[in-house]
Design a protein around this motif. Structure first.
Motif, mmCIF file in Angstrom:
data_model
loop_
_atom_site.group_PDB
_atom_site.id
_atom_site.type_symbol
_atom_site.label_atom_id
_atom_site.label_comp_id
_atom_site.label_asym_id
_atom_site.label_seq_id
_atom_site.Cartn_x
_atom_site.Cartn_y
_atom_site.Cartn_z
ATOM 1 N N TYR A 1 0.647 -1.240 0.237
ATOM 2 C CA TYR A 1 -0.111 -0.031 -0.049
ATOM 3 C C TYR A 1 1.137 1.536 0.064
ATOM 4 C CZ TYR A 1 -3.385 3.331 1.789
ATOM 5 O OH TYR A 1 -4.008 5.255 2.117
ATOM 6 N N TYR A 2 1.776 1.482 0.755
ATOM 7 C CA TYR A 2 3.118 2.301 0.742
ATOM 8 C C TYR A 2 3.207 2.477 -0.183
ATOM 9 C CZ TYR A 2 7.004 5.199 2.524
ATOM 10 O OH TYR A 2 7.496 6.533 2.963
ATOM 11 N N LYS A 3 3.834 2.137 -0.918
ATOM 12 C CA LYS A 3 4.693 2.243 -1.864
ATOM 13 C C LYS A 3 3.497 2.478 -3.749
ATOM 14 C CE LYS A 3 8.373 1.599 -1.834
ATOM 15 N NZ LYS A 3 9.556 2.799 -1.954
ATOM 16 N N GLY A 4 2.149 1.882 -2.889
ATOM 17 C CA GLY A 4 1.558 1.811 -4.571
ATOM 18 C C GLY A 4 0.917 3.600 -4.181
ATOM 19 N N LEU A 5 1.179 4.402 -3.108
ATOM 20 C CA LEU A 5 0.672 6.126 -2.684
ATOM 21 C C LEU A 5 1.790 6.636 -3.800
ATOM 22 C CD1 LEU A 5 0.156 6.048 1.386
ATOM 23 C CD2 LEU A 5 -1.272 5.634 -1.075
ATOM 24 N N LEU A 6 3.481 6.072 -3.777
ATOM 25 C CA LEU A 6 4.465 6.646 -4.685
ATOM 26 C C LEU A 6 4.494 7.355 -5.516
ATOM 27 C CD1 LEU A 6 7.175 5.888 -2.140
ATOM 28 C CD2 LEU A 6 6.386 7.335 -1.822
ATOM 29 N N ASP B 1 3.871 19.452 -8.676
ATOM 30 C CA ASP B 1 3.808 18.436 -8.770
ATOM 31 C C ASP B 1 4.519 18.045 -7.030
ATOM 32 O OD1 ASP B 1 4.920 16.118 -10.964
ATOM 33 O OD2 ASP B 1 6.824 17.722 -9.926
ATOM 34 N N ASN B 2 5.708 18.808 -6.530
ATOM 35 C CA ASN B 2 5.912 18.272 -5.659
ATOM 36 C C ASN B 2 5.000 17.646 -4.342
ATOM 37 O OD1 ASN B 2 8.234 19.496 -6.159
ATOM 38 N ND2 ASN B 2 8.722 21.171 -5.482
ATOM 39 N N ASN B 3 3.836 18.510 -4.676
ATOM 40 C CA ASN B 3 2.813 17.841 -3.649
ATOM 41 C C ASN B 3 2.554 16.283 -3.731
ATOM 42 O OD1 ASN B 3 1.901 20.059 -2.603
ATOM 43 N ND2 ASN B 3 0.518 21.357 -3.407
ATOM 44 N N SER B 4 2.266 15.376 -5.055
ATOM 45 C CA SER B 4 2.351 14.412 -5.775
ATOM 46 C C SER B 4 2.887 13.324 -4.569
ATOM 47 C CB SER B 4 2.331 14.072 -7.310
ATOM 48 O OG SER B 4 2.904 14.678 -7.433
ATOM 49 N N LYS B 5 4.087 13.576 -4.353
ATOM 50 C CA LYS B 5 4.501 12.646 -3.553
ATOM 51 C C LYS B 5 4.855 12.391 -1.736
ATOM 52 C CE LYS B 5 9.309 15.593 -2.633
ATOM 53 N NZ LYS B 5 10.674 16.071 -2.994
ATOM 54 N N LEU B 6 3.652 14.080 -1.826
ATOM 55 C CA LEU B 6 3.442 13.115 -0.030
ATOM 56 C C LEU B 6 2.836 12.652 0.332
ATOM 57 C CD1 LEU B 6 3.713 17.515 0.862
ATOM 58 C CD2 LEU B 6 5.308 15.871 1.164
ATOM 59 N N MET B 7 2.484 11.702 1.358
ATOM 60 C CA MET B 7 1.287 10.941 1.774
ATOM 61 C C MET B 7 -0.168 11.595 1.903
ATOM 62 S SD MET B 7 2.657 8.017 1.767
ATOM 63 C CE MET B 7 3.756 8.226 0.554
ATOM 64 N N PRO B 8 -1.280 11.217 1.814
ATOM 65 C CA PRO B 8 -2.365 11.994 1.941
ATOM 66 C C PRO B 8 -2.610 12.317 3.415
ATOM 67 C CG PRO B 8 -2.870 9.417 0.898
ATOM 68 C CD PRO B 8 -1.225 9.497 1.062
ATOM 69 N N TRP B 9 -1.742 11.901 3.810
ATOM 70 C CA TRP B 9 -2.067 12.348 6.252
ATOM 71 C C TRP B 9 -1.092 13.747 5.670
ATOM 72 C CZ3 TRP B 9 -0.308 7.260 5.036
ATOM 73 C CH2 TRP B 9 1.202 7.042 4.582
ATOM 74 N N ALA B 10 0.197 13.975 4.854
ATOM 75 C CA ALA B 10 0.662 15.109 5.536
ATOM 76 C C ALA B 10 0.145 16.532 4.546
ATOM 77 C CB ALA B 10 2.279 14.793 4.344
ATOM 78 N N SER C 1 8.135 -0.065 -6.937
ATOM 79 C CA SER C 1 7.960 -1.419 -6.802
ATOM 80 C C SER C 1 7.969 -2.175 -5.396
ATOM 81 C CB SER C 1 9.708 -2.192 -6.726
ATOM 82 O OG SER C 1 9.866 -3.067 -6.840
ATOM 83 N N LYS C 2 6.162 -2.423 -5.775
ATOM 84 C CA LYS C 2 5.388 -2.806 -4.712
ATOM 85 C C LYS C 2 5.617 -4.117 -3.906
ATOM 86 C CE LYS C 2 1.527 -0.163 -6.551
ATOM 87 N NZ LYS C 2 0.006 -0.663 -6.828
ATOM 88 N N MET C 3 5.961 -5.206 -5.461
ATOM 89 C CA MET C 3 6.638 -6.383 -4.905
ATOM 90 C C MET C 3 7.719 -6.333 -3.988
ATOM 91 S SD MET C 3 5.366 -9.831 -4.636
ATOM 92 C CE MET C 3 4.396 -9.617 -5.379
ATOM 93 N N SER C 4 8.969 -5.765 -4.041
ATOM 94 C CA SER C 4 10.023 -5.744 -3.911
ATOM 95 C C SER C 4 10.109 -5.263 -2.221
ATOM 96 C CB SER C 4 11.178 -5.255 -4.520
ATOM 97 O OG SER C 4 11.023 -3.668 -4.827
ATOM 98 N N SER C 5 9.132 -4.647 -2.281
ATOM 99 C CA SER C 5 9.084 -3.397 -0.861
ATOM 100 C C SER C 5 8.021 -4.611 0.212
ATOM 101 C CB SER C 5 8.346 -2.053 -1.037
ATOM 102 O OG SER C 5 8.170 -1.213 -0.086
ATOM 103 N N ALA C 6 6.940 -4.717 -0.304
ATOM 104 C CA ALA C 6 6.483 -5.793 0.224
ATOM 105 C C ALA C 6 7.025 -6.851 0.763
ATOM 106 C CB ALA C 6 4.920 -5.820 -0.551
#
Length: 348
Positions: free
Chosen positions: A40-45, A121-130, A294-299
């Motif tokens: 999930y976390y990597k999917g947010l990036l 554009d820089n806002n897009s790399k922030l997490m939803p709660w940031a 990479s979602k799989m490697s991170s997970a």
């Protein structure tokens, strides 16, 4: 003693292994939760795009006429076009010029300056709660400053052995990455063109002023020569020829200086009228790389880490009890040492 220790260690390992087997479900649950969190976390990036362009200065921009001279030991050539571009590119002045550029209306975006687009554009790399930065609430100066800071951190230039310069910048939007790269090149061309034109103009003004001064001096000497000739043409004396020869020599020297200045003036005028941009583009901006998280490697990494931590937590009580037992044994052994073993010297 070593055998007893081996038996104790083997027993400890067996106990730990049994504990883990009994609670293997907890280990699997923790690994599954960590796997889902990592996915999930990597999917947010967001995906990062790298734009690249390649260019080098024309031969008239360098002292030697070759871009290769800019990367060797020639001290004078190090102040040439590529070296200047590398310094100018990372300057506060240049990045602020770029950040303050008006965004092309063909993009149909709600941005006035390039800095607004960069901030968004820089806002897009922030997490939803940031907390995201709203460029509309910032002053114009602050928006440009933030955009310039991002440009300096996300953009860099590389000199290769052939003398070419590669300009690379990163953004979370492919359109922005390409637009930034092109804007940087445009500003570099404008900046260096203006600098070269300004220098040529100053050279032209200075040489013209000097030529006028020398021309005036030449006219004065020419009239002095004529007046001297008129005043002394009926006097036949050997000493009369000496000042006349001096005036002729002065006239010849000043005339040569004037002709040289006229030639330099013409060269300066040509440079001023026909100066070219210092940047010659070989490859216009294009997307050179796409970095997708990479979602799989991170997970998997999250799951492995969670499994190890869960296993350590399970055997924690066992480890604590063994360590406490060893400390207790060592303490009691010290207290039970017989006093009879003490020597008279040690008693004294």
């Amino acid at each position: 003693m070593p055998e007893n220790q081996n038996i104790n260690y083997n027993g400890l390992l067996n106990q730990a292994f049994d504990l883990v087997k009994k609670r293997i479900v907890f280990v699997l649950i923790a690994a599954a939760i960590a796997f889902a969190i990592g996915w999930y976390y990597k999917g947010l990036l967001p995906t990062k795009y790298s734009a690249k362009s390649t260019f080098y200065p024309d031969k008239e921009a360098t002292l030697s006429g070759s871009p290769l001279e800019l990367i060797n030991g020639n001290t004078a050539a190090r102040g040439g076009a590529l070296a200047i571009l590398a310094k100018v590119l990372n300057s506060h002045l240049m990045t602020e010029y770029i950040a303050a550029r008006k965004v092309d209306t063909s993009f149909h975006l709600p941005y006035k300056y390039l800095a607004d687009w960069i901030i968004d554009d820089n806002n897009s790399k922030l997490m939803p709660w940031a907390e995201k930065v709203d460029f509309r609430k910032l002053s114009e100066k602050e928006r440009i400053r933030r955009g310039a800071n991002s440009l300096r951190s996300d953009c860099f230039a590389v000199l290769d052995e052939s003398g070419f310069m590669s300009l690379i910048n990163n953004s979370y939007s492919s359109d922005l990455a390409l637009y930034e790269n092109q804007s940087i090149i445009d500003e570099l061309i404008t900046f260096n063109f203006n600098k070269k034109t300004e220098k040529a103009k100053n050279d032209l003004i200075y040489i013209t002023h000097r030529a006028d001064s020398v021309k005036e001096l030449y006219e004065n000497v020419k009239y002095q020569f004529a007046e001297f000739d008129d005043q002394n043409k009926f006097i036949i004396k050997k000493t009369v020829g000496i000042p006349k020869e001096d005036l002729e020599e002065r006239k010849r020297i000043i005339s040569a200086r004037y002709l040289k200045l006229v030639d330099l003036q013409e060269q300066a005028f040509v440079r001023y009228q026909t100066d070219k941009p210092i940047v010659e583009i070989l490859d216009h901006p294009y997307i050179d790389g796409v970095t997708t998280p990479s979602k799989m490697s991170s997970a998997i990494l999250y799951a492995i880490f969670a499994s190890i931590m869960t296993i350590l937590f399970i055997v924690r009580n066992l480890l604590v009890s063994v360590i406490s037992s060893e400390i207790t044994k060592a303490t009691s052994k010290k207290k039970e040492e017989p006093l009879s073993q003490a020597t008279p010297d040690s008693v004294l």
